[in-house]
Motif scaffolding. Sequence first.
Motif, PDB file in Angstrom:
ATOM      1  N   THR A  61       0.836  -1.197   0.000  1.00  8.99           N
ATOM      2  CA  THR A  61       0.000   0.000   0.000  1.00  8.99           C
ATOM      3  C   THR A  61       0.871   1.248   0.000  1.00  8.99           C
ATOM      4  O   THR A  61       0.630   2.188  -0.759  1.00  8.99           O
ATOM      5  N   ARG A  62       1.884   1.241   0.831  1.00 11.60           N
ATOM      6  CA  ARG A  62       2.794   2.394   0.891  1.00 11.60           C
ATOM      7  C   ARG A  62       3.508   2.598  -0.440  1.00 11.60           C
ATOM      8  O   ARG A  62       3.797   3.726  -0.839  1.00 11.60           O
ATOM      9  N   GLY A  63       3.793   1.516  -1.138  1.00 12.41           N
ATOM     10  CA  GLY A  63       4.451   1.593  -2.434  1.00 12.41           C
ATOM     11  C   GLY A  63       3.488   1.766  -3.594  1.00 12.41           C
ATOM     12  O   GLY A  63       3.865   1.635  -4.753  1.00 12.41           O
ATOM     13  N   ASN A  64       2.220   2.053  -3.289  1.00 15.80           N
ATOM     14  CA  ASN A  64       1.186   2.264  -4.313  1.00 15.80           C
ATOM     15  C   ASN A  64       1.013   1.071  -5.242  1.00 15.80           C
ATOM     16  O   ASN A  64       0.745   1.230  -6.428  1.00 15.80           O
ATOM     17  N   ASP A  65       1.157  -0.126  -4.701  1.00 13.36           N
ATOM     18  CA  ASP A  65       0.962  -1.349  -5.477  1.00 13.36           C
ATOM     19  C   ASP A  65      -0.530  -1.647  -5.548  1.00 13.36           C
ATOM     20  O   ASP A  65      -1.178  -1.919  -4.532  1.00 13.36           O
ATOM     21  N   SER A  66      -1.092  -1.618  -6.727  1.00 13.15           N
ATOM     22  CA  SER A  66      -2.529  -1.839  -6.901  1.00 13.15           C
ATOM     23  C   SER A  66      -2.956  -3.268  -6.576  1.00 13.15           C
ATOM     24  O   SER A  66      -4.147  -3.541  -6.441  1.00 13.15           O
ATOM     25  N   GLN A  67      -2.005  -4.170  -6.458  1.00 14.74           N
ATOM     26  CA  GLN A  67      -2.308  -5.561  -6.141  1.00 14.74           C
ATOM     27  C   GLN A  67      -2.475  -5.819  -4.642  1.00 14.74           C
ATOM     28  O   GLN A  67      -2.855  -6.916  -4.237  1.00 14.74           O
ATOM     29  N   ALA A  68      -2.215  -4.806  -3.816  1.00 10.30           N
ATOM     30  CA  ALA A  68      -2.259  -4.982  -2.363  1.00 10.30           C
ATOM     31  C   ALA A  68      -3.597  -5.534  -1.865  1.00 10.30           C
ATOM     32  O   ALA A  68      -3.613  -6.537  -1.151  1.00 10.30           O
ATOM     33  N   PRO A  69      -4.741  -4.946  -2.237  1.00 10.89           N
ATOM     34  CA  PRO A  69      -6.014  -5.495  -1.746  1.00 10.89           C
ATOM     35  C   PRO A  69      -6.283  -6.907  -2.265  1.00 10.89           C
ATOM     36  O   PRO A  69      -6.807  -7.749  -1.528  1.00 10.89           O
ATOM     37  N   LEU A  70      -5.907  -7.169  -3.488  1.00 10.14           N
ATOM     38  CA  LEU A  70      -6.103  -8.503  -4.054  1.00 10.14           C
ATOM     39  C   LEU A  70      -5.294  -9.538  -3.279  1.00 10.14           C
ATOM     40  O   LEU A  70      -5.816 -10.592  -2.888  1.00 10.14           O
ATOM     41  N   ASN A  71      -4.037  -9.251  -3.028  1.00  4.50           N
ATOM     42  CA  ASN A  71      -3.177 -10.180  -2.291  1.00  4.50           C
ATOM     43  C   ASN A  71      -3.683 -10.395  -0.873  1.00  4.50           C
ATOM     44  O   ASN A  71      -3.672 -11.517  -0.364  1.00  4.50           O
ATOM     45  N   LEU A  72      -4.147  -9.329  -0.220  1.00  2.00           N
ATOM     46  CA  LEU A  72      -4.667  -9.471   1.135  1.00  2.00           C
ATOM     47  C   LEU A  72      -5.966 -10.273   1.123  1.00  2.00           C
ATOM     48  O   LEU A  72      -6.194 -11.093   2.003  1.00  2.00           O
ATOM     49  N   GLY A  73      -6.783 -10.067   0.126  1.00  2.00           N
ATOM     50  CA  GLY A  73      -8.027 -10.835  -0.005  1.00  2.00           C
ATOM     51  C   GLY A  73      -7.760 -12.320  -0.187  1.00  2.00           C
ATOM     52  O   GLY A  73      -8.455 -13.164   0.392  1.00  2.00           O
ATOM     53  N   ILE A  74      -6.755 -12.651  -0.963  1.00  2.00           N
ATOM     54  CA  ILE A  74      -6.377 -14.052  -1.158  1.00  2.00           C
ATOM     55  C   ILE A  74      -5.903 -14.656   0.156  1.00  2.00           C
ATOM     56  O   ILE A  74      -6.298 -15.756   0.528  1.00  2.00           O
ATOM     57  N   ALA A  75      -5.067 -13.921   0.864  1.00  2.00           N
ATOM     58  CA  ALA A  75      -4.562 -14.392   2.158  1.00  2.00           C
ATOM     59  C   ALA A  75      -5.704 -14.557   3.153  1.00  2.00           C
ATOM     60  O   ALA A  75      -5.757 -15.534   3.901  1.00  2.00           O
ATOM     61  N   ALA A  76      -6.640 -13.615   3.164  1.00  2.00           N
ATOM     62  CA  ALA A  76      -7.779 -13.680   4.085  1.00  2.00           C
ATOM     63  C   ALA A  76      -8.644 -14.898   3.793  1.00  2.00           C
ATOM     64  O   ALA A  76      -9.186 -15.521   4.709  1.00  2.00           O
TER      65      ALA A  76
END
Length: 54
Positions: free
Chosen positions: A16-31
């Motif tokens: 998120t800090r690095g403005n990576d647009s994949q952050a929510p997707l990756n967290l959703g997969i982990a969740a």
Amino acid sequence: MNINGKHDLWRFLAQTRGNDSQAPLNLGIAAGKMDQSKWPYPIYQLFLGELVPQ
């Protein structure tokens, strides 16, 4: 997944800090791999916008 999901949360924050647009997707997969009745799942929900801080 990892011990208590801590690494996934740190990864999300770094992405998120690095403005990576994949952050929510990756967290959703982990969740999706977590036991939703245990900690720290509510933190995942908070960062994914599924839960409010109230």
